[in-house]
Design an enzyme around this catalytic site. Structure first.
Site, PDB file in Angstrom:
ATOM      1  N   THR A   1       0.893  -1.155   0.000  1.00 16.48           N
ATOM      2  CA  THR A   1       0.000   0.000   0.000  1.00 16.48           C
ATOM      3  C   THR A   1       0.929   1.202   0.000  1.00 16.48           C
ATOM      4  O   THR A   1       2.141   1.059   0.076  1.00 16.48           O
ATOM      5  CB  THR A   1      -0.913   0.007   1.262  1.00 16.48           C
ATOM      6  OG1 THR A   1      -1.766  -1.140   1.228  1.00 16.48           O
ATOM      7  CG2 THR A   1      -1.804   1.227   1.345  1.00 16.48           C
TER       8      THR A   1
ATOM      9  N   GLU B   1      -7.602  -7.062  -4.056  1.00 13.38           N
ATOM     10  CA  GLU B   1      -8.205  -6.638  -2.801  1.00 13.38           C
ATOM     11  C   GLU B   1      -9.243  -7.607  -2.245  1.00 13.38           C
ATOM     12  O   GLU B   1      -9.495  -7.613  -1.034  1.00 13.38           O
ATOM     13  CB  GLU B   1      -8.859  -5.259  -2.967  1.00 13.38           C
ATOM     14  CG  GLU B   1      -7.902  -4.133  -3.212  1.00 13.38           C
ATOM     15  CD  GLU B   1      -6.987  -3.839  -2.033  1.00 13.38           C
ATOM     16  OE1 GLU B   1      -7.253  -4.340  -0.928  1.00 13.38           O
ATOM     17  OE2 GLU B   1      -6.016  -3.106  -2.225  1.00 13.38           O
TER      18      GLU B   1
ATOM     19  N   ASP C   1      -8.949  -9.652   0.903  1.00 14.30           N
ATOM     20  CA  ASP C   1      -9.168  -9.106   2.240  1.00 14.30           C
ATOM     21  C   ASP C   1     -10.464  -9.620   2.858  1.00 14.30           C
ATOM     22  O   ASP C   1     -10.691  -9.440   4.058  1.00 14.30           O
ATOM     23  CB  ASP C   1      -9.190  -7.577   2.207  1.00 14.30           C
ATOM     24  CG  ASP C   1      -7.794  -6.987   2.169  1.00 14.30           C
ATOM     25  OD1 ASP C   1      -6.826  -7.746   2.307  1.00 14.30           O
ATOM     26  OD2 ASP C   1      -7.673  -5.759   1.995  1.00 14.30           O
TER      27      ASP C   1
ATOM     28  N   SER D   1      -7.624  -2.294   6.801  1.00 17.99           N
ATOM     29  CA  SER D   1      -6.953  -1.713   7.969  1.00 17.99           C
ATOM     30  C   SER D   1      -6.365  -0.339   7.680  1.00 17.99           C
ATOM     31  O   SER D   1      -5.711   0.250   8.551  1.00 17.99           O
ATOM     32  CB  SER D   1      -5.826  -2.642   8.435  1.00 17.99           C
ATOM     33  OG  SER D   1      -6.340  -3.858   8.896  1.00 17.99           O
TER      34      SER D   1
END
EC number: 2.3.2.2
Length: 621
Positions: A429, A468, A471, A493
């Site tokens: 990220t 993604e 997740d 998060s």
């Protein structure tokens, strides 16, 4: 030709100076925190030959930008110098990060944008998280050949089924429309030129490429871009991405619909449904269900920020679908009960680890996409709930973990049992922080999930698609708030955070790092507010991340500095390192502090992930 296209289509002449974005090896603009000083206080992991020198910290006035990349930070500063506000600079910086940090961010991903408006005094947020396709099923992560879940790595993460509908471009458009003063086309101009002209390859870029070499090699379009000649680009060479320059120029010309509708949307959906896998590869690369209708239907969500009071400061964060604002806020509320500034470091760190464990227990039990899950945000952020959680903490001894989640209607120390799901959120990220001369501020964290995302490049378009959807909990459970559902946003998060002092900006902070983002932001705030560190020291200090597990993941420097002091508390520290690489670093923060008389301190990592860059418009003498 690409440069002429950019000039012709997006009015780059208005930002002509950005056409000569300085290379990443430019000399520092102001004072730095050196690798030697970091080693002295236990932070960082040492540089490598070929690593880019960084202006990790700058002080001054007129606006500030902090990010992991020198070129991207300079783009943001140039926007501020030319009259843009914090939202404008954040979008331009983010677009540049999509060029220089293609394995962490870009238009194939999503993120969370937190904005403080100095005139109104309000904090607003944009949820640009990726969404699951409408056609996804509860068994999407199950291999039909075996009836068991696909192995998480490298099979599931390198697949079409892991790709969520991207939200980054929609976030940029919404941020400029709601808060900005410039056109999207103008803010994309520096990134277009940066992609066309290229940037110097450093150790971080090469090593991240090598870490993904097997995955990238499995997809011919990705290998062609990132593994020319079968190897990662060499340190010191220039990496150019003309395909991305053309894609960004197309978006600048036609707007976000260039991605969410039309030919490019069809190409994205086709890659997801039909992954371009090398026939010789052993990766199964399971196909996804994303359609052009999913892309056309994507919308960001604008919602209220989370808020808690800590030591008289107002701490604002990101509400669900992110878990960051609630988890950081709950942990701060627990720590509010303890005078950390008057105790020794080991006692304070013990309480930090215990508070974090409880925040993660409650995160797992209660947090998910609020469009699908009734998230008890008000309760979780109340001081009463934090007090009940605090009474389960022994100030002199570690809890047996995992600890149970807190009972929402409890009086006292009651808790409830729940099944702890495996943590699959990846460490990649990127984050940027901006403050402008008017006092507006942005904390923006964006991602494509794993380093390298799904490993799938959209052919001829120059950008990676995210992974993604991993997740979501990998095993479907009908009572799990983070279970797979159509059109749902997976829990995140990411924790972009803005702290106000009497209605004006005091701190802007955030970090990459998967689930360790929460603990990184929490530890930086504690370091700065409670433990007497300056902001650069708080960012550089060694980190530990307790996520409700029996042991605490910690950087080697943290173990060296505090391992023996924490042992009497029963805290067990183990060396950090994510499941995909050998990296032992936790996070890569980018932060800004506004001090007396408006003095800005822009502090990025001095060493982690190659070192970041904090810059100001007018450096202090």
């Amino acid at each position: 030709m690409l440069r002429r296209l950019a000039l012709a289509t997006v009015g780059v002449l208005a930002f002509g100076a950005l056409a000569t974005v300085a290379p990443a090896t430019a000399q520092p603009q102001n004072a730095t925190v050196s690798a030697a000083s970091v080693a002295g206080n236990g932070g960082g992991h040492g540089g490598h030959p070929g690593s880019k020198p960084t202006t990790s910290t700058s002080t001054g006035y007129g606006g500030a930008v902090s990010s992991v990349d020198a070129s991207a930070s300079r783009v943001g500063i140039e926007v501020l110098k030319r009259g843009g506000n914090a939202a404008d600079a954040a979008v331009a910086t983010a677009a540049a990060l999509g060029v220089t940090e293609p394995y962490s961010a870009g238009i194939g991903g999503g993120g969370y944008f937190v904005y403080f408006d100095a005139k109104s005094g309000e904090v607003s947020t944009i949820d640009g998280r990726e969404t699951a396709p409408a056609g996804i099923t509860p068994d999407a992560f199950i291999d039909p050949a075996t009836g068991a879940p696909y192995p998480f790595t490298p099979q599931l993460v390198s697949s079409g089924v892991s790709v969520g509908v991207p939200g980054t471009l929609a976030t940029w458009d919404a941020a400029l429309d709601e808060f900005g003063t410039k056109r999207l086309s103008t803010m994309l101009a520096p990134a277009i030129l940066l992609a066309a002209k290229g940037f110097p390859v450093d150790d971080t870029f090469r090593n991240q490429t090598l870490d993904n070499k097997a995955r990238f090699a499995a997809f011919p379009d990705t290998a062609k871009l990132f593994l020319p000649g079968g190897d990662a680009p060499k340190v010191g060479t220039t990496f150019r991405n003309p395909a991305l320059a053309k894609t960004l120029a197309l978006i600048a010309l036609r707007g976000p619909n260039a991605l969410y509708k039309g030919r490019l949307a069809a190409e994205i959906a086709d890659v997801v449904q039909n992954p371009r896998i090398d026939p010789a590869s052993t990766l199964p690369a399971p196909a996804g269900t994303m359609t052009t209708a999913d892309l056309a239907a994507y919308e960001v969500v604008q919602q209220a920020a989370t808020q808690v009071d800590y030591r008289g400061l107002d701490v604002y964060g990101m509400a669900p679908s992110s878990s960051g604002g609630i988890a950081v806020g709950e942990a701060l509320n627990i720590l509010e009960n303890h005078d950390l500034s008057s105790t020794d470091a080991a006692a304070a760190l013990h309480l930090y680890l215990e508070a974090s464990a409880r925040a993660f227990a409650d995160r797992g039990a209660y947090l998910g996409d609020p469009a699908f899950v009734d998230v008890p945000t008000e309760t979780l952020l109340s001081q009463e709930f934090a007090d009940a959680r605090d009474c389960t903490i022994d100030p002199s001894a570690a809890s047996t973990r995992p600890v149970a989640a807190g009972a929402l209607d409890a009086v006292g120390c009651a808790s409830v049992a729940f099944e702890e799901a495996a943590d699959t959120e990846n460490v990649s990220t990127t984050h940027l922080s901006v403050v402008d001369k008017w006092g507006n501020a942005v904390a923006y964290t964006l991602t494509i999930e794993q380093t390298g995302g799904s490993a799938m490049v959209v052919p001829g378009r120059g950008f990676l698609l995210n992974n993604e959807l991993t997740d979501f909990s990998t095993v479907y459970n009908a009572t799990d708030p983070n279970r797979i559902e159509p059109n749902k946003r997976p829990r995140s998060s990411m924790s972009p955070t803005i702290v106000l002092d009497d209605g004006t900006v005091k701190f802007v902070v955030g970090s990459p790092g998967g689930a360790t983002i929460i603990t990184t932001v929490l530890q930086i705030l504690m370091n700065r507010i409670d433990l007497g560190m300056t902001l650069p020291e708080a960012v550089a200090a060694p980190r530990a991340s307790q996520r409700n597990g029996p042991t605490t993941s910690a950087e080697p420097e943290f173990i060296t500095a505090y391992g023996s002091a924490l042992a009497p508390y029963g805290q067990v520290l183990v060396p950090s390192g994510d499941q995909f690489t050998s990296a032992a670093q936790i996070g890569a923060a980018a932060a800004i502090e506004v001090g007396r008389k408006g003095l800005l301190t822009a502090a990025a990592e001095p060493v982690r992930r190659g070192g970041g860059t904090g810059l100001v418009v007018r450096p202090a003498r």
